[in-house]
Scaffold this motif. Sequence first.
Motif, PDB file in Angstrom:
ATOM      1  N   ASP A  71       0.877  -1.159   0.000  1.00  0.00           N
ATOM      2  CA  ASP A  71       0.000   0.000   0.000  1.00  0.00           C
ATOM      3  C   ASP A  71       0.920   1.215   0.000  1.00  0.00           C
ATOM      4  N   ALA A  72       0.919   1.991  -1.060  1.00  0.00           N
ATOM      5  CA  ALA A  72       1.882   3.087  -1.184  1.00  0.00           C
ATOM      6  C   ALA A  72       1.217   4.433  -0.958  1.00  0.00           C
ATOM      7  N   LEU A 126      13.289   7.331   6.871  1.00  0.00           N
ATOM      8  CA  LEU A 126      12.475   8.545   6.927  1.00  0.00           C
ATOM      9  C   LEU A 126      11.259   8.444   6.010  1.00  0.00           C
ATOM     10  N   ILE A 127      11.464   7.995   4.776  1.00  0.00           N
ATOM     11  CA  ILE A 127      10.349   7.843   3.831  1.00  0.00           C
ATOM     12  C   ILE A 127       9.346   6.822   4.340  1.00  0.00           C
ATOM     13  N   MET A 128       9.828   5.694   4.833  1.00  0.00           N
ATOM     14  CA  MET A 128       8.920   4.652   5.311  1.00  0.00           C
ATOM     15  C   MET A 128       8.175   5.095   6.560  1.00  0.00           C
ATOM     16  N   ASN A 129       8.791   5.943   7.374  1.00  0.00           N
ATOM     17  CA  ASN A 129       8.101   6.470   8.547  1.00  0.00           C
ATOM     18  C   ASN A 129       6.918   7.342   8.119  1.00  0.00           C
ATOM     19  N   GLN A 131       5.296   7.024   5.252  1.00  0.00           N
ATOM     20  CA  GLN A 131       4.332   6.061   4.698  1.00  0.00           C
ATOM     21  C   GLN A 131       3.533   5.391   5.821  1.00  0.00           C
ATOM     22  N   VAL A 132       4.235   4.963   6.852  1.00  0.00           N
ATOM     23  CA  VAL A 132       3.573   4.264   7.956  1.00  0.00           C
ATOM     24  C   VAL A 132       2.603   5.194   8.686  1.00  0.00           C
ATOM     25  N   LYS A 133       2.975   6.445   8.892  1.00  0.00           N
ATOM     26  CA  LYS A 133       2.071   7.393   9.552  1.00  0.00           C
ATOM     27  C   LYS A 133       0.801   7.590   8.739  1.00  0.00           C
ATOM     28  N   LYS A 134       0.909   7.645   7.422  1.00  0.00           N
ATOM     29  CA  LYS A 134      -0.275   7.759   6.559  1.00  0.00           C
ATOM     30  C   LYS A 134      -1.122   6.482   6.666  1.00  0.00           C
ATOM     31  N   GLU A 135      -0.444   5.356   6.692  1.00  0.00           N
ATOM     32  CA  GLU A 135      -1.148   4.083   6.820  1.00  0.00           C
ATOM     33  C   GLU A 135      -1.870   3.997   8.168  1.00  0.00           C
ATOM     34  N   GLU A 136      -1.240   4.506   9.216  1.00  0.00           N
ATOM     35  CA  GLU A 136      -1.874   4.484  10.541  1.00  0.00           C
ATOM     36  C   GLU A 136      -3.162   5.315  10.554  1.00  0.00           C
TER      37      GLU A 136
END
Length: 161
Positions: A71-72, A126-129, A131-136
């Motif tokens: 999920d991007a 940093l980028i994945m963090n 992404q994860v915040k958006k996913e949360e």
Amino acid sequence: MIRDIIGYVLGLVIFIIGIPFVMYLASGSPDLVQISLIQWFLLILLAIIGIGLSIWSIVYMKNVGKGNPFDAFNHEVAPRTSSLMTDGPYGICRNPMLLGVFIYHIGVLIALLSFGALLVFIIEVLIMNVQVKKEEQRLKMDFGKQYEDYMKRVNRFMPNV
């Protein structure tokens, strides 16, 4: 089925092959015979642990969550999970797939011992963090209080021990 396969292939190409290759290039493409035996051992060990954790997480997500991990930035590349997963690898941390990838990439860092590879890794984290915040945010909307309670009990990346 096709969207599942696309998600798995993208994950393989980006995280297992692509980012380590970029780390290698950012290191100045060192001669691999210059890597010491202990560095090779640590790379292989961390790759087995990290990729193993990621695969366990993917299988668990498919079987229990009934979805796919890719999920991007809130764009559904492959079918999303339909149930919240809080056990198995998701009892270790909320993002065990990424934790596994990070463990593997730390092994790559140890093998390359380069500032360039470290810089690539920091940018990835940093980028994945982000992404994860958006996913949360999406997971809070999908699962409400159940997800908020899970967030209080289980860390984002660091294992709960």
